[in-house]
Design a protein around this motif. Structure first.
Motif, PDB file in Angstrom:
ATOM      1  N   MET A 116      40.734  45.309  29.533  1.00 43.87           N
ATOM      2  CA  MET A 116      39.744  44.959  30.545  1.00 43.87           C
ATOM      3  C   MET A 116      40.251  45.362  31.921  1.00 43.87           C
ATOM      4  SD  MET A 116      38.472  41.200  29.266  1.00 43.87           S
ATOM      5  CE  MET A 116      37.344  41.066  30.657  1.00 43.87           C
ATOM      6  N   ALA A 117      39.304  45.624  32.817  1.00 44.34           N
ATOM      7  CA  ALA A 117      39.677  46.020  34.169  1.00 44.34           C
ATOM      8  C   ALA A 117      40.361  44.872  34.890  1.00 44.34           C
ATOM      9  CB  ALA A 117      38.430  46.455  34.932  1.00 44.34           C
ATOM     10  N   ALA A 118      41.344  45.221  35.705  1.00 41.45           N
ATOM     11  CA  ALA A 118      42.062  44.210  36.480  1.00 41.45           C
ATOM     12  C   ALA A 118      41.139  43.605  37.537  1.00 41.45           C
ATOM     13  CB  ALA A 118      43.272  44.846  37.143  1.00 41.45           C
ATOM     14  N   THR A 119      41.373  42.337  37.846  1.00 37.91           N
ATOM     15  CA  THR A 119      40.586  41.637  38.859  1.00 37.91           C
ATOM     16  C   THR A 119      41.435  41.391  40.098  1.00 37.91           C
ATOM     17  OG1 THR A 119      41.236  39.436  38.108  1.00 37.91           O
ATOM     18  CG2 THR A 119      39.336  40.465  37.014  1.00 37.91           C
ATOM     19  N   LEU A 120      40.775  40.945  41.149  1.00 37.05           N
ATOM     20  CA  LEU A 120      41.479  40.597  42.378  1.00 37.05           C
ATOM     21  C   LEU A 120      42.508  39.505  42.105  1.00 37.05           C
ATOM     22  CD1 LEU A 120      41.755  40.832  45.487  1.00 37.05           C
ATOM     23  CD2 LEU A 120      39.959  39.095  45.661  1.00 37.05           C
ATOM     24  N   ARG A 121      42.149  38.554  41.248  1.00 38.43           N
ATOM     25  CA  ARG A 121      43.075  37.467  40.912  1.00 38.43           C
ATOM     26  C   ARG A 121      44.321  38.014  40.212  1.00 38.43           C
ATOM     27  NH1 ARG A 121      42.527  32.144  40.855  1.00 38.43           N
ATOM     28  NH2 ARG A 121      40.292  32.336  41.248  1.00 38.43           N
ATOM     29  N   ASP A 122      44.135  39.029  39.337  1.00 34.24           N
ATOM     30  CA  ASP A 122      45.280  39.645  38.664  1.00 34.24           C
ATOM     31  C   ASP A 122      46.233  40.275  39.674  1.00 34.24           C
ATOM     32  OD1 ASP A 122      44.256  38.992  36.146  1.00 34.24           O
ATOM     33  OD2 ASP A 122      43.094  40.856  36.032  1.00 34.24           O
ATOM     34  N   VAL A 123      45.665  40.947  40.659  1.00 33.84           N
ATOM     35  CA  VAL A 123      46.484  41.573  41.701  1.00 33.84           C
ATOM     36  C   VAL A 123      47.260  40.514  42.471  1.00 33.84           C
ATOM     37  CG1 VAL A 123      46.403  42.873  43.866  1.00 33.84           C
ATOM     38  CG2 VAL A 123      44.976  43.579  41.935  1.00 33.84           C
ATOM     39  N   ALA A 124      46.571  39.435  42.839  1.00 33.21           N
ATOM     40  CA  ALA A 124      47.219  38.367  43.596  1.00 33.21           C
ATOM     41  C   ALA A 124      48.362  37.730  42.805  1.00 33.21           C
ATOM     42  CB  ALA A 124      46.180  37.320  43.995  1.00 33.21           C
ATOM     43  N   LEU A 125      48.136  37.474  41.510  1.00 30.12           N
ATOM     44  CA  LEU A 125      49.168  36.858  40.680  1.00 30.12           C
ATOM     45  C   LEU A 125      50.394  37.756  40.562  1.00 30.12           C
ATOM     46  CD1 LEU A 125      47.005  35.292  37.804  1.00 30.12           C
ATOM     47  CD2 LEU A 125      48.388  34.059  39.501  1.00 30.12           C
ATOM     48  N   LEU A 126      50.166  39.047  40.333  1.00 25.74           N
ATOM     49  CA  LEU A 126      51.296  39.953  40.177  1.00 25.74           C
ATOM     50  C   LEU A 126      52.074  40.105  41.484  1.00 25.74           C
ATOM     51  CD1 LEU A 126      52.857  41.889  38.365  1.00 25.74           C
ATOM     52  CD2 LEU A 126      51.247  43.701  39.025  1.00 25.74           C
ATOM     53  N   ALA A 127      51.362  40.083  42.612  1.00 25.81           N
ATOM     54  CA  ALA A 127      52.026  40.234  43.906  1.00 25.81           C
ATOM     55  C   ALA A 127      52.626  38.928  44.412  1.00 25.81           C
ATOM     56  CB  ALA A 127      51.032  40.788  44.931  1.00 25.81           C
ATOM     57  N   GLY A 128      52.249  37.794  43.792  1.00 25.84           N
ATOM     58  CA  GLY A 128      52.757  36.502  44.234  1.00 25.84           C
ATOM     59  C   GLY A 128      52.150  36.039  45.548  1.00 25.84           C
ATOM     60  N   VAL A 129      50.854  36.370  45.752  1.00 25.36           N
ATOM     61  CA  VAL A 129      50.166  35.962  46.983  1.00 25.36           C
ATOM     62  C   VAL A 129      48.844  35.317  46.601  1.00 25.36           C
ATOM     63  CG1 VAL A 129      51.212  37.844  48.311  1.00 25.36           C
ATOM     64  CG2 VAL A 129      48.970  38.187  47.236  1.00 25.36           C
ATOM     65  N   SER A 130      48.144  34.796  47.595  1.00 24.55           N
ATOM     66  CA  SER A 130      46.836  34.210  47.339  1.00 24.55           C
ATOM     67  C   SER A 130      45.793  35.314  47.181  1.00 24.55           C
ATOM     68  CB  SER A 130      46.426  33.295  48.496  1.00 24.55           C
ATOM     69  OG  SER A 130      46.190  34.075  49.662  1.00 24.55           O
ATOM     70  N   ALA A 131      44.669  34.955  46.561  1.00 23.59           N
ATOM     71  CA  ALA A 131      43.579  35.925  46.406  1.00 23.59           C
ATOM     72  C   ALA A 131      43.058  36.371  47.773  1.00 23.59           C
ATOM     73  CB  ALA A 131      42.454  35.317  45.575  1.00 23.59           C
ATOM     74  N   LYS A 132      43.056  35.463  48.739  1.00 27.39           N
ATOM     75  CA  LYS A 132      42.584  35.815  50.076  1.00 27.39           C
ATOM     76  C   LYS A 132      43.493  36.862  50.714  1.00 27.39           C
ATOM     77  CE  LYS A 132      41.498  33.862  54.619  1.00 27.39           C
ATOM     78  NZ  LYS A 132      40.256  34.636  54.739  1.00 27.39           N
ATOM     79  N   THR A 133      44.804  36.681  50.547  1.00 27.43           N
ATOM     80  CA  THR A 133      45.749  37.658  51.107  1.00 27.43           C
ATOM     81  C   THR A 133      45.574  39.015  50.438  1.00 27.43           C
ATOM     82  OG1 THR A 133      47.362  35.946  51.672  1.00 27.43           O
ATOM     83  CG2 THR A 133      48.187  38.202  51.446  1.00 27.43           C
TER      84      THR A 133
END
Length: 331
Positions: free
Chosen positions: A1-18
């Motif tokens: 499945m395509a990555a989501t904004l939440r996936d990016v935030a989790l991998l980067a260790g930041v909030s979804a807003k950041t």
């Protein structure tokens, strides 16, 4: 499945807003944080959800580039550069090829398929009056050396000045019978390049010789070759030729080779656009080089300003150009 904004935030260790702030290139994000988010985007091959963006901001995330041909090297390079610049700005660039058909250009100007956020348009068949009557409100930036209504943004090369300069270059190397190959038109690119050619002749006190102004149906190699063959068949052939684009100039070189005419000894040849092929012709081709880097940046600046509402006044931008002297004129 395509990555989501939440996936990016989790991998980067930041909030979804950041993560969203980085994706939308907002300021006030620490360089170290931006670097982590960009690394996560690359690792996950993340692509923004354009449908969600449209629902939230009323934007599609798409821009449309409308050009007359994709198999002309100049437009192919322009499309590649604008695609790269649009991607860097967070947009997907869609391509429409009009083939310079008046009906297609008029329809596109009055309603772009897919409802993009903006239209980057290089019309060849529409008059200034037709452009002024446009009914669609999609932000538009016009390309090309032509008269356009003052209410529209316009990015172009000053082809009158460039046409005059390349003709003056041919005079400066001692040529006295200078011909031109291009459309014989009262509007658009051909008319302004012809105007520059005429200005140079007039300023030097040289006569305008109608037989030296060879009209073509299209700006292609075969058209340039045929026009050059007609010039070489004249009782007094020219000793220099200015072709209004590089493809026609390359065709002119071929006509000279087949006729046993030496370039530049017997006739000098110059083109316009500095497509990549010109550095590899035999002889290499003298040409006018528009600064496509500046053109690309200016188009995106004008377009994004319109989309984001930071610009309301129309601008006309002339991008820099230079003459690249090569073997076909003795360089």
């Amino acid at each position: 499945m395509a990555a989501t904004l939440r996936d990016v935030a989790l991998l980067a260790g930041v909030s979804a807003k950041t993560a969203s702030n980085v994706i939308n290139d907002r300021p006030h994000v620490k360089p170290s944080t931006r670097e982590k988010v960009e690394a996560a985007i690359a690792a996950l091959a993340y692509r923004p959800n354009l449908t969600a963006r449209q629902l939230k901001y009323g934007r599609s995330g798409f821009l449309t580039l409308a050009i007359p041909q994709i198999d002309w090297p100049y437009f192919a390079e322009l499309a590649a550069r604008l695609t790269e610049a649009a991607t860097e700005a967070g947009y997907v660039l869609l391509l429409e090829v009009t083939r310079a058909d008046q009906v297609a250009e008029r329809a596109l100007m009055n309603g772009v398929p897919g409802k993009p956020d903006g239209l980057i348009f290089s019309p060849l068949s529409l008059s200034a009056a037709e452009i002024a009557d446009r009914s669609d409100a999609t932000p538009m930036v016009l390309l090309g050396e032509r008269a356009v209504p003052t209410m529209h943004d316009h990015v172009s090369v000053d082809s009158v000045a460039a046409g005059r300069a390349i003709t003056e270059h041919l005079m400066a190397i001692g040529r006295t019978r200078i011909a031109a190959i291009g459309r014989l038109s009262t509007s658009g690119t051909a008319s302004v390049r012809m105007a520059g050619y005429h200005e140079a002749l007039d300023a030097a006190g040289r006569p305008r010789r109608p037989e030296y102004e060879q009209g073509v149906g299209d700006y292609l190699r075969e058209e340039g070759k045929t026009a050059m063959q007609r010039l070489l068949a004249l009782p007094e052939p020219p000793d220099a030729v200015f072709a209004f684009n590089d493809l026609m100039a390359i065709g002119a070189l071929q006509a000279c080779r087949e006729a046993g005419v030496r370039v530049p000894e017997d006739v000098a040849v110059a083109g316009f656009d500095n497509i990549a092929e010109t550095a590899y012709t035999a002889p290499t081709l003298t040409t006018v080089e528009p600064d496509l880097g500046v053109l690309t940046r200016e188009v995106l600046r004008l377009m994004l300003g319109r989309i984001e509402g930071t610009r309301t006044e129309a601008e006309t931008v002339h991008v820099p150009w230079r003459i690249v002297v090569r073997q076909s004129t003795g360089g």
